[in-house]
Design a protein around this motif. Structure first.
Motif, PDB file in Angstrom:
ATOM      1  N   ASP A  56      11.006 -63.758  11.475  1.00  0.00           N
ATOM      2  CA  ASP A  56      12.039 -63.154  10.872  1.00  0.00           C
ATOM      3  C   ASP A  56      11.977 -62.681   9.422  1.00  0.00           C
ATOM      4  OD1 ASP A  56      12.535 -65.769  10.293  1.00  0.00           O
ATOM      5  OD2 ASP A  56      14.658 -65.408  10.217  1.00  0.00           O
ATOM      6  N   SER A  57      11.049 -63.389   8.670  1.00  0.00           N
ATOM      7  CA  SER A  57      11.132 -63.112   7.410  1.00  0.00           C
ATOM      8  C   SER A  57       9.849 -62.183   6.962  1.00  0.00           C
ATOM      9  CB  SER A  57      10.716 -64.389   6.615  1.00  0.00           C
ATOM     10  OG  SER A  57       9.379 -64.803   6.889  1.00  0.00           O
ATOM     11  N   ASN A  58       9.375 -61.501   7.902  1.00  0.00           N
ATOM     12  CA  ASN A  58       8.451 -60.180   7.986  1.00  0.00           C
ATOM     13  C   ASN A  58       8.783 -59.319   6.727  1.00  0.00           C
ATOM     14  OD1 ASN A  58       6.956 -57.824   8.050  1.00  0.00           O
ATOM     15  ND2 ASN A  58       6.129 -58.388  10.129  1.00  0.00           N
ATOM     16  N   PRO A  59       8.199 -59.097   5.677  1.00  0.00           N
ATOM     17  CA  PRO A  59       8.557 -58.262   4.554  1.00  0.00           C
ATOM     18  C   PRO A  59       9.077 -56.768   5.148  1.00  0.00           C
ATOM     19  CG  PRO A  59       6.434 -59.565   3.979  1.00  0.00           C
ATOM     20  CD  PRO A  59       6.766 -59.742   5.666  1.00  0.00           C
ATOM     21  N   ALA A  60       8.136 -56.346   6.236  1.00  0.00           N
ATOM     22  CA  ALA A  60       8.580 -54.999   6.677  1.00  0.00           C
ATOM     23  C   ALA A  60       9.983 -54.948   7.288  1.00  0.00           C
ATOM     24  CB  ALA A  60       7.373 -54.726   7.835  1.00  0.00           C
ATOM     25  N   PHE A  61      10.477 -56.181   7.862  1.00  0.00           N
ATOM     26  CA  PHE A  61      11.686 -56.052   8.299  1.00  0.00           C
ATOM     27  C   PHE A  61      12.616 -55.848   7.364  1.00  0.00           C
ATOM     28  CE2 PHE A  61      10.620 -59.195  11.973  1.00  0.00           C
ATOM     29  CZ  PHE A  61       9.802 -58.182  12.436  1.00  0.00           C
ATOM     30  N   LYS A  62      12.643 -56.595   6.123  1.00  0.00           N
ATOM     31  CA  LYS A  62      13.319 -56.369   4.764  1.00  0.00           C
ATOM     32  C   LYS A  62      13.513 -54.921   4.297  1.00  0.00           C
ATOM     33  CE  LYS A  62      12.738 -61.189   3.471  1.00  0.00           C
ATOM     34  NZ  LYS A  62      12.273 -62.113   2.417  1.00  0.00           N
ATOM     35  N   LYS A  63      12.354 -54.153   4.377  1.00  0.00           N
ATOM     36  CA  LYS A  63      12.374 -52.996   4.105  1.00  0.00           C
ATOM     37  C   LYS A  63      13.241 -52.070   4.851  1.00  0.00           C
ATOM     38  CE  LYS A  63       7.598 -52.780   1.576  1.00  0.00           C
ATOM     39  NZ  LYS A  63       6.557 -51.881   1.599  1.00  0.00           N
ATOM     40  N   ILE A  64      12.994 -52.347   6.079  1.00  0.00           N
ATOM     41  CA  ILE A  64      13.686 -51.392   7.251  1.00  0.00           C
ATOM     42  C   ILE A  64      15.382 -51.673   7.172  1.00  0.00           C
ATOM     43  CG2 ILE A  64      14.277 -51.438   9.748  1.00  0.00           C
ATOM     44  CD1 ILE A  64      11.369 -51.939  10.207  1.00  0.00           C
ATOM     45  N   ILE A  65      15.635 -53.012   6.992  1.00  0.00           N
ATOM     46  CA  ILE A  65      17.135 -53.415   6.793  1.00  0.00           C
ATOM     47  C   ILE A  65      17.578 -52.501   5.348  1.00  0.00           C
ATOM     48  CG2 ILE A  65      18.737 -55.150   6.132  1.00  0.00           C
ATOM     49  CD1 ILE A  65      17.017 -57.067   7.481  1.00  0.00           C
ATOM     50  N   LYS A  66      16.945 -52.450   4.387  1.00  0.00           N
ATOM     51  CA  LYS A  66      17.284 -52.159   2.962  1.00  0.00           C
ATOM     52  C   LYS A  66      17.458 -50.450   3.362  1.00  0.00           C
ATOM     53  CE  LYS A  66      16.173 -51.222  -1.932  1.00  0.00           C
ATOM     54  NZ  LYS A  66      15.401 -51.664  -2.937  1.00  0.00           N
ATOM     55  N   ILE A  67      16.514 -49.740   4.121  1.00  0.00           N
ATOM     56  CA  ILE A  67      16.635 -48.400   4.533  1.00  0.00           C
ATOM     57  C   ILE A  67      17.724 -48.030   5.455  1.00  0.00           C
ATOM     58  CG2 ILE A  67      15.459 -46.539   5.706  1.00  0.00           C
ATOM     59  CD1 ILE A  67      12.753 -47.784   4.782  1.00  0.00           C
ATOM     60  N   TYR A  68      18.189 -49.205   6.406  1.00  0.00           N
ATOM     61  CA  TYR A  68      19.191 -48.787   7.297  1.00  0.00           C
ATOM     62  C   TYR A  68      20.557 -48.938   6.249  1.00  0.00           C
ATOM     63  CZ  TYR A  68      21.697 -48.777  11.647  1.00  0.00           C
ATOM     64  OH  TYR A  68      22.574 -48.416  12.765  1.00  0.00           O
ATOM     65  N   LYS A 127       8.294 -44.708   6.717  1.00  0.00           N
ATOM     66  CA  LYS A 127       6.917 -44.346   6.681  1.00  0.00           C
ATOM     67  C   LYS A 127       6.480 -43.847   5.209  1.00  0.00           C
ATOM     68  CE  LYS A 127       3.668 -41.230   9.015  1.00  0.00           C
ATOM     69  NZ  LYS A 127       3.475 -40.235   9.962  1.00  0.00           N
ATOM     70  N   LYS A 128       7.560 -43.562   4.398  1.00  0.00           N
ATOM     71  CA  LYS A 128       7.323 -43.487   3.058  1.00  0.00           C
ATOM     72  C   LYS A 128       7.182 -44.886   2.261  1.00  0.00           C
ATOM     73  CE  LYS A 128       9.666 -38.913   2.600  1.00  0.00           C
ATOM     74  NZ  LYS A 128      10.836 -38.322   1.994  1.00  0.00           N
ATOM     75  N   GLU A 129       7.837 -45.891   3.008  1.00  0.00           N
ATOM     76  CA  GLU A 129       7.472 -47.215   2.368  1.00  0.00           C
ATOM     77  C   GLU A 129       6.306 -47.935   2.907  1.00  0.00           C
ATOM     78  OE1 GLU A 129       9.420 -48.450   0.165  1.00  0.00           O
ATOM     79  OE2 GLU A 129      10.744 -46.405  -0.288  1.00  0.00           O
ATOM     80  N   GLY A 130       5.571 -47.381   3.664  1.00  0.00           N
ATOM     81  CA  GLY A 130       4.332 -48.045   4.268  1.00  0.00           C
ATOM     82  C   GLY A 130       4.659 -48.669   5.587  1.00  0.00           C
ATOM     83  N   VAL A 131       6.026 -48.498   6.298  1.00  0.00           N
ATOM     84  CA  VAL A 131       6.106 -49.014   7.574  1.00  0.00           C
ATOM     85  C   VAL A 131       6.229 -47.836   8.515  1.00  0.00           C
ATOM     86  CG1 VAL A 131       7.768 -50.470   8.510  1.00  0.00           C
ATOM     87  CG2 VAL A 131       7.308 -50.999   6.321  1.00  0.00           C
ATOM     88  N   ASN A 132       5.566 -48.259   9.656  1.00  0.00           N
ATOM     89  CA  ASN A 132       5.591 -47.642  10.823  1.00  0.00           C
ATOM     90  C   ASN A 132       6.689 -47.882  11.862  1.00  0.00           C
ATOM     91  OD1 ASN A 132       3.821 -45.371   9.877  1.00  0.00           O
ATOM     92  ND2 ASN A 132       2.165 -46.774  10.638  1.00  0.00           N
ATOM     93  N   ILE A 133       7.685 -47.169  11.984  1.00  0.00           N
ATOM     94  CA  ILE A 133       8.595 -47.684  13.237  1.00  0.00           C
ATOM     95  C   ILE A 133       8.327 -46.990  14.652  1.00  0.00           C
ATOM     96  CG2 ILE A 133      11.225 -47.874  13.985  1.00  0.00           C
ATOM     97  CD1 ILE A 133      11.635 -47.971  10.817  1.00  0.00           C
TER      98      ILE A 133
END
Length: 274
Positions: free
Chosen positions: A237-249, A55-61
């Motif tokens: 699969d190349s959605n930028p939000a996915f890359k953010k989630i992976i980096k956080i995970y 959420k701090k990175e602008g992505v709502n999961i």
């Protein structure tokens, strides 16, 4: 034998796929909300933290919970969710083949060794008496993995099959009764059987202490197929939000959370499996 087994696996997985998804809203990958399918209440504390950091990175999961192992893939294939995070490579590959799909693993998450838990009065392998009953998950992938675990524990011997079934047992010195049941029911059977092979999510829901297991699946080079992944539809699969989630995970903070809350599960994105 392998052909018959493949037909059986396909039939079972296809039947499960027909189950209706309880969350039928369409995928939201075009917005800042990413719907991620999970099975049961897996790694709740880890995901709560990841959601807050995203959420701090602008992505709502938004986690979408399912109650069997096939619905999250069916929902991902149909676009009802954006990602799922609950399955290992082996299950995903088998599901793709059985359902003519091409869901894509985009990140490693964890590896969760399966465990053999003792029933009443059974605190070690030698306590299992002749003729005892052992329950194992009945879905094809986990059934084969459970039988391999029992072989590694020295209780049985099985044929070298990709997905062994109880029919592939070649030696059973204690004449054990191996009974496949629904994976979610394995832990509940412990009051009346000698032992049960229980998946980690089921064990967590049943509040089983992983330290009480009488045998744990070894982690080595043969374990790569059991690494859990985040899966996506290759269409986005190349959605930028996915890359953010992976980096956080895939971070040290996530590793610390697993160590604190789920020590029986091991971060796998940089694991050196030898």
């Amino acid at each position: 034998m392998k052909k018959k087994l493949l037909i059986a696996v396909t039939a079972v997985l296809a039947a499960f796929t027909l189950a209706a998804c309880g969350n039928s809203s369409k995928s939201s990958s075009s917005s800042n909300t990413v719907k991620i399918g999970v099975e049961g209440s897996e790694e709740a504390q880890v995901w709560d933290n990841i959601i807050a950091r995203a959420k701090k990175e602008g992505v709502n999961i938004q986690l979408v919970h399912f109650n069997d192992y096939n619905q999250p893939n069916a929902a991902l294939k149909s676009g009802q969710i954006d990602l799922n995070a609950y399955q290992h490579y082996y299950f995903l590959n088998t599901w793709n083949k059985a359902n003519h799909a091409n869901l894509k693993p985009i990140a490693k998450t964890l590896i969760a060794p399966v465990r053999l838990y003792g029933g009443k009065g059974v605190t070690k392998l030698s306590d299992i008496k002749k003729g005892g009953q052992i329950v194992i998950p009945n879905d094809p992938t986990n059934e084969g993995r459970a039988l391999t675990l029992l072989q590694t524990a020295g209780l049985i011997k099985i044929k070298n099959e990709a997905l062994p079934t109880p029919n592939d047992i070649t030696a059973n010195p204690k004449d054990l009764k191996i009974v496949p049941v629904d994976a979610t029911q394995t832990a509940a059977q412990l009051k009346s059987v000698a032992g049960a092979v229980v998946n980690n999510d089921t064990a967590t829901d049943a509040k089983l202490d992983p330290k009480s297991a009488i045998f744990v699946e070894p982690i080595n080079k043969d374990s790569k197929q059991w690494i859990n992944v985040i899966a996506a539809n290759p269409k986005n699969d190349s959605n930028p939000a996915f890359k953010k989630i992976i980096k956080i995970y895939q971070s040290q903070e996530t590793k610390n959370l697993f160590k604190k809350y789920y020590p029986e599960e091991l971060p796998a994105w940089d694991a050196d499996l030898k």
